[in-house]
Design a protein around this motif. Structure first.
Motif, PDB file in Angstrom:
ATOM      1  N   GLY A   9       0.837  -1.208   0.000  1.00 12.31           N
ATOM      2  CA  GLY A   9       0.000   0.000   0.000  1.00 12.31           C
ATOM      3  C   GLY A   9       0.865   1.248   0.000  1.00 12.31           C
ATOM      4  O   GLY A   9       0.453   2.321   0.431  1.00 12.31           O
ATOM      5  N   GLY A  15       0.957   5.529   2.862  1.00 14.88           N
ATOM      6  CA  GLY A  15       2.109   4.760   2.400  1.00 14.88           C
ATOM      7  C   GLY A  15       3.184   5.625   1.767  1.00 14.88           C
ATOM      8  O   GLY A  15       4.382   5.436   2.024  1.00 14.88           O
ATOM      9  N   PHE A  32       5.719  -1.945  -2.447  1.00 17.24           N
ATOM     10  CA  PHE A  32       4.837  -2.891  -3.149  1.00 17.24           C
ATOM     11  C   PHE A  32       3.644  -2.078  -3.665  1.00 17.24           C
ATOM     12  O   PHE A  32       2.947  -1.417  -2.897  1.00 17.24           O
ATOM     13  CB  PHE A  32       4.373  -3.967  -2.166  1.00 17.24           C
ATOM     14  CG  PHE A  32       3.592  -5.101  -2.793  1.00 17.24           C
ATOM     15  CD1 PHE A  32       4.216  -6.299  -3.129  1.00 17.24           C
ATOM     16  CD2 PHE A  32       2.221  -5.003  -2.998  1.00 17.24           C
ATOM     17  CE1 PHE A  32       3.497  -7.369  -3.668  1.00 17.24           C
ATOM     18  CE2 PHE A  32       1.492  -6.059  -3.537  1.00 17.24           C
ATOM     19  CZ  PHE A  32       2.129  -7.243  -3.874  1.00 17.24           C
ATOM     20  N   ASP A  61      -0.097  -7.935  -6.203  1.00 15.62           N
ATOM     21  CA  ASP A  61      -1.452  -7.813  -5.662  1.00 15.62           C
ATOM     22  C   ASP A  61      -1.495  -8.592  -4.363  1.00 15.62           C
ATOM     23  O   ASP A  61      -1.139  -9.781  -4.337  1.00 15.62           O
ATOM     24  CB  ASP A  61      -2.449  -8.399  -6.684  1.00 15.62           C
ATOM     25  CG  ASP A  61      -3.884  -8.064  -6.336  1.00 15.62           C
ATOM     26  OD1 ASP A  61      -4.259  -8.163  -5.141  1.00 15.62           O
ATOM     27  OD2 ASP A  61      -4.627  -7.698  -7.253  1.00 15.62           O
ATOM     28  N   ILE A  85     -10.389   1.123   1.574  1.00 18.79           N
ATOM     29  CA  ILE A  85     -10.657   1.869   2.811  1.00 18.79           C
ATOM     30  C   ILE A  85     -11.966   2.671   2.814  1.00 18.79           C
ATOM     31  O   ILE A  85     -12.372   3.153   3.858  1.00 18.79           O
ATOM     32  CB  ILE A  85      -9.487   2.824   3.174  1.00 18.79           C
ATOM     33  CG1 ILE A  85      -9.407   3.999   2.207  1.00 18.79           C
ATOM     34  CG2 ILE A  85      -8.164   2.092   3.230  1.00 18.79           C
ATOM     35  CD1 ILE A  85      -8.712   5.200   2.840  1.00 18.79           C
ATOM     36  N   SER A 124      -4.371  -1.185  11.265  1.00 13.79           N
ATOM     37  CA  SER A 124      -5.784  -1.338  11.604  1.00 13.79           C
ATOM     38  C   SER A 124      -6.456   0.028  11.445  1.00 13.79           C
ATOM     39  O   SER A 124      -5.960   0.889  10.704  1.00 13.79           O
ATOM     40  CB  SER A 124      -5.888  -1.865  13.039  1.00 13.79           C
ATOM     41  OG  SER A 124      -7.223  -1.970  13.441  1.00 13.79           O
TER      42      SER A 124
END
Ligand SMILES: NC(=O)c1ccc[n+]([C@@H]2O[C@H](COP(=O)([O-])OP(=O)(O)OC[C@H]3O[C@@H](n4cnc5c(N)ncnc54)[C@H](O)[C@@H]3O)[C@@H](O)[C@H]2O)c1
Length: 333
Positions: A9, A15, A32, A61, A85, A124
């Motif tokens: 992310g 990120g 990534f 992915d 999200i 989280s």
């Protein structure tokens, strides 16, 4: 030898700031990025060019075990920010939330089992608590999913903790409260207010004005993840990242209006409101555990810190070059 961190992310809002901060702190960073047909690197393309040169980029992915398994090889730390999200979109695409947020996390956990990963840090969210039942919300507060998004994040957290308890996998859960700052999607409330405010004196696309949130400036949130890498006590723990200071959406509109010296006419868009039982009315974080275990303290705290962060955010969104990076000012979900 320098520690190597893989960020899932990495091309997203938090990120991209985290990658910048990790490189500045001399970590080796593997970013990534979700494979896509345009080869877009998301917000990673907008980070400082000298920093970008030092970042190893890998497309893949998180839903695909093979791509996760090969990406994490030779990494010391994993930070998983990859997720779907948006809460409204989770009402109508819940299966993709399960695939990305839950199965994606499971792929990271399973593939870490055969490697010497020093710590796996899972992002989280405060949404797992649902409407606060007491304040400030500490890590012992009951979990209460009021949206498919929150349910998927609870499932991911619990899976990660179960791998710690069952297999001693070195897992940490970092639980940010709402984050704001440059590069955030216009779906989120602060960019919605700021970008509409820049283009007119009206705010047309606001849901509930009365919801209350604890907002952390994005560089503080990114720093929290780095503190989780460094902490000797974070394994097997859940730690909130919040400022301990909360504001209503109405308060935020007032602060933006004062900062820009522009008068506002607010129009509530009923379509942006969540269904009544899905609305999380108030979130306000305790950050005692973060201070104790992570040695993390937000730099942008209290009202002064929030106003400072809002001014930086307004400045960034006011830049015409940055505005061009957004396809549309209005999102329907
Ligand atoms: N922004 C907030 O206020 C906030 C608050 C609490 C928690 N969080 C959590 O922090 C993390 C990052 O949030 P953000 O605001 O940067 O969101 P974001 O949408 O900007 O970033 C999410 C990233 O995940 C990537 N992603 C999605 N599906 C993927 C897949 N199948 N494989 C690989 N990558 C995939 C996206 O491409 C994107 O880069 C999320 O886990 C989110 O739940 C965010």
């Amino acid at each position: 030898m320098t520690d190597k961190v893989i960020v899932f992310g990495s091309e997203g809002f938090i990120g991209s700031h985290l990658v910048e901060q990790l490189v500045k702190k001399n970590y080796k960073v593997k970013a990534f990025i979700l494979y896509n047909f345009t080869n877009s690197k998301g917000w990673i393309s907008n980070i400082d060019k000298n920093i970008l040169k030092q970042v190893e980029i890998v497309f893949g992915d998180i839903r695909d075990y093979q791509s996760v398994n090969s990406a994490i090889k030779n990494c010391d730390y994993i930070i998983n920010l990859a997720a779907l999200i948006g809460i409204p979109y989770s009402y109508r695409a819940s299966e993709s939330y399960l695939d990305t947020n839950v199965k994606g996390t499971l792929n990271i956990l399973n593939s870490s089992m055969s490697k010497s990963i020093r710590k796996i840090i899972i992002a989280s969210t405060s949404e797992v608590y649902g409407s606060g039942q007491y304040f400030p919300i500490d890590e012992n507060h009951p979990l209460n999913a009021q949206s498919p998004y929150a349910a998927s994040k609870i499932a991911a957290d619990q899976l990660a903790l179960s791998f710690y308890k069952s297999f001693q996998l070195p897992v940490s859960i970092v639980r940010p409260f709402n984050t704001y700052g440059p590069r955030q999607s216009n779906r989120a409330v602060i960019p919605t207010i700021i970008s509409q405010h820049i283009s007119s004196s009206k705010i047309l696309n606001i849901g509930s004005l009365d919801t209350i949130r604890d907002f952390t400036y994005v560089t503080d949130t990114a720093e929290g993840f780095i503190c989780a890498i460094k902490s000797k006590k974070s394994i097997g723990e859940v730690v909130n990242l919040g400022t301990g200071y909360a504001l209503s959406i109405r308060d935020i509109i007032k602060i933006v209006s004062e900062a820009t010296e522009k008068k506002l006419i607010v129009k509530v868009d009923k379509n942006r409101k969540r269904p009544a039982k899905s609305e999380v009315n108030k979130l306000l974080s305790s950050n005692k555990k973060a201070e104790k275990i992570l040695k993390w303290k937000p730099k942008f705290n209290n009202k002064n810190g929030f106003v400072k962060g809002i001014n930086y955010t307004i400045k960034w969104f006011s830049n015409k070059e940055n505005q061009k990076l957004y396809d549309s000012k209005k999102y329907t979900v």
